[in-house]
Design an enzyme around this catalytic site. Sequence first.
Site, PDB file in Angstrom:
ATOM      1  N   ASP A 199       0.788  -1.243   0.000  1.00  0.00           N
ATOM      2  CA  ASP A 199       0.000   0.000   0.000  1.00  0.00           C
ATOM      3  C   ASP A 199       0.820   1.295   0.000  1.00  0.00           C
ATOM      4  O   ASP A 199       1.804   1.404   0.748  1.00  0.00           O
ATOM      5  CB  ASP A 199      -0.867   0.092   1.266  1.00  0.00           C
ATOM      6  N   ARG A 235      -7.877  -1.286  11.147  1.00  0.00           N
ATOM      7  CA  ARG A 235      -6.581  -0.730  10.689  1.00  0.00           C
ATOM      8  C   ARG A 235      -6.746   0.317   9.583  1.00  0.00           C
ATOM      9  O   ARG A 235      -7.830   0.581   9.113  1.00  0.00           O
ATOM     10  CB  ARG A 235      -5.669  -1.863  10.198  1.00  0.00           C
TER      11      ARG A 235
HETATM   12  C1  FRU Z   1      -3.875  -3.750   2.528  1.00  0.00           C
HETATM   13  C2  FRU Z   1      -3.290  -4.123   3.878  1.00  0.00           C
HETATM   14  C3  FRU Z   1      -3.711  -3.153   4.947  1.00  0.00           C
HETATM   15  C4  FRU Z   1      -2.610  -3.291   5.967  1.00  0.00           C
HETATM   16  C5  FRU Z   1      -1.406  -3.476   5.081  1.00  0.00           C
HETATM   17  C6  FRU Z   1      -0.332  -4.333   5.672  1.00  0.00           C
HETATM   18  O1  FRU Z   1      -3.142  -4.233   1.473  1.00  0.00           O
HETATM   19  O2  FRU Z   1      -3.664  -5.447   4.216  1.00  0.00           O
HETATM   20  O3  FRU Z   1      -5.003  -3.378   5.451  1.00  0.00           O
HETATM   21  O4  FRU Z   1      -2.498  -2.171   6.800  1.00  0.00           O
HETATM   22  O5  FRU Z   1      -1.872  -4.059   3.883  1.00  0.00           O
HETATM   23  O6  FRU Z   1       0.814  -4.321   4.856  1.00  0.00           O
END
Ligand code: FRU
Length: 497
Positions: free
Chosen positions: A47, A166
């Site tokens: 991300d 999150r």
């Molecule tokens: C989305 C995700 C988020 C998390 C991150 C961890 O791709 O799963 O929800 O914060 O990647 O790398």
Amino acid sequence: MEWTRELRCKPYADWGAKTLLDLQAQAASSDYKLGYHIMPTSGLLNDPNGFSYYNGYWHVFYQSYPFGPVHGLKSWNHMRSKDLVHWENLGLGLNPDFEYDKNGAYSGSALQIGDKLFIMYNGNSRDENWVRHPYQLGAWMDENNRIEKLPEPLITQPDHVTEHFRDPQIIKHKDEYYAIIGAQDATQKDGRISIYRSKDLLKNFEDLGYLHFTDENMGYMIECPSLVFINDKPVLIFCPQGMDKNICPYDNIYPNNYVIGDSVNLDAGRFEASDKTVKNLDEGFDVYASQAFNAPDGKAYLISWTGLPEIEYPTDKENWAHCLSQVKELSLTDKGELIQRPVKTMADLRYDGLPLTQEQGMDHIQNLVSDTGSQYELKLTLDANQKGILHLEKNGSNNQSLKLVFDTEEGSLTLDRGNSGKVFATEFGTKRTTLVAKNAPIELDVFVDNSICEIFINGGKKTMTARFFPEKGQKSIAIESQSDVKYRGTFWKMQSI
Ligand code: FRU
């Protein structure tokens, strides 16, 4: 090597400099490396995080696991730019180094507050029984790009959500600070977006419950919510996991969606929309976890992870994976449709422009450009009522290319990566189709950068993105048709950043 839990959790310092250098060399020598997109210097990127404007620079971080093509212990890697196109790598930004983020500095956002950049992110922390405790954490970055974490969490898991809580986005709205957070409801086990408000400059966050933006069920989890305003209209971007395909059809493992509202009242948890239709942000294969923000000038910008969770990509074998999309500027048409466009400075990368026209009958398959190189932009308008295939990155024997099948009578475009080089993710299909206006010309703006293709359709009313992994000889652009095809456009090579 087997990626055991222990190995994924191994502290960065224990890996050794030599391992990292070898991995970096491997990514740097890849045939699939990107020229003008952000890619990881080693390991896995996912991300975009903390997309913001601060101290005269655009900033974007990305979720990073530098030691392999897997979702190991995550940190934030910091990039900054003067023009949203050329990015400078400032390296590790947020390290998973204390109790509250010891299993990963997960996704989050950033916003200038006072003379510093405030970072709000998710600390992934597991206990001795491997039970996850999600903490929403804070940090301040100063103008020397030094980041200092707040010692205590801003928000801990409330009873009404599960451990899936999150990706906080911090925004200032009507003079108050709010955080919107991806969540799974503890009772219904469905995907939600939580809202918190802070009235005392980020010291205490008050739980305002969920944001009601749809009457539909959003699956079992919503990741990466991102709220932006375009001409005062709220646009909510999010990633529902497990959403029923009847709500919004999709073929990717998880979609990345949006809804456009008329107004939003965060205190009341209301997202008012006369049309609550959930739409796909991208009609292609690989856009996920997109993050948008309003710059100080009010404009809205978007950047995405071009990769998906739980899928193997060909570069995994080279120990690196994924890239970020180019930055897109968001706007709304008079009718309220979302438009995504390349930023203007993207044109600074162009060189060796070549005008293209064809107004007469053509052979069955005809090259427009015979040696494209591996980084280019192609702007092409196809006249109304024609059918054919635009081959991007075609080989000499005409049996391998990334295909865009067009029908400007029916108004349909199909992106087919089934025979575009190395095959992957075939269990999710190798074609994506999108519909546009019938009996009308189609305007395409196609960006190819080695192993990514981003297509903007009709001035950005639709986009289609695909990672693809061509073989060495795939170097031409051609049109194939049973009849005459009329088109005009321009081809440019694109510089590396
Ligand atoms: C989305 C995700 C988020 C998390 C991150 C961890 O791709 O799963 O929800 O914060 O990647 O790398």
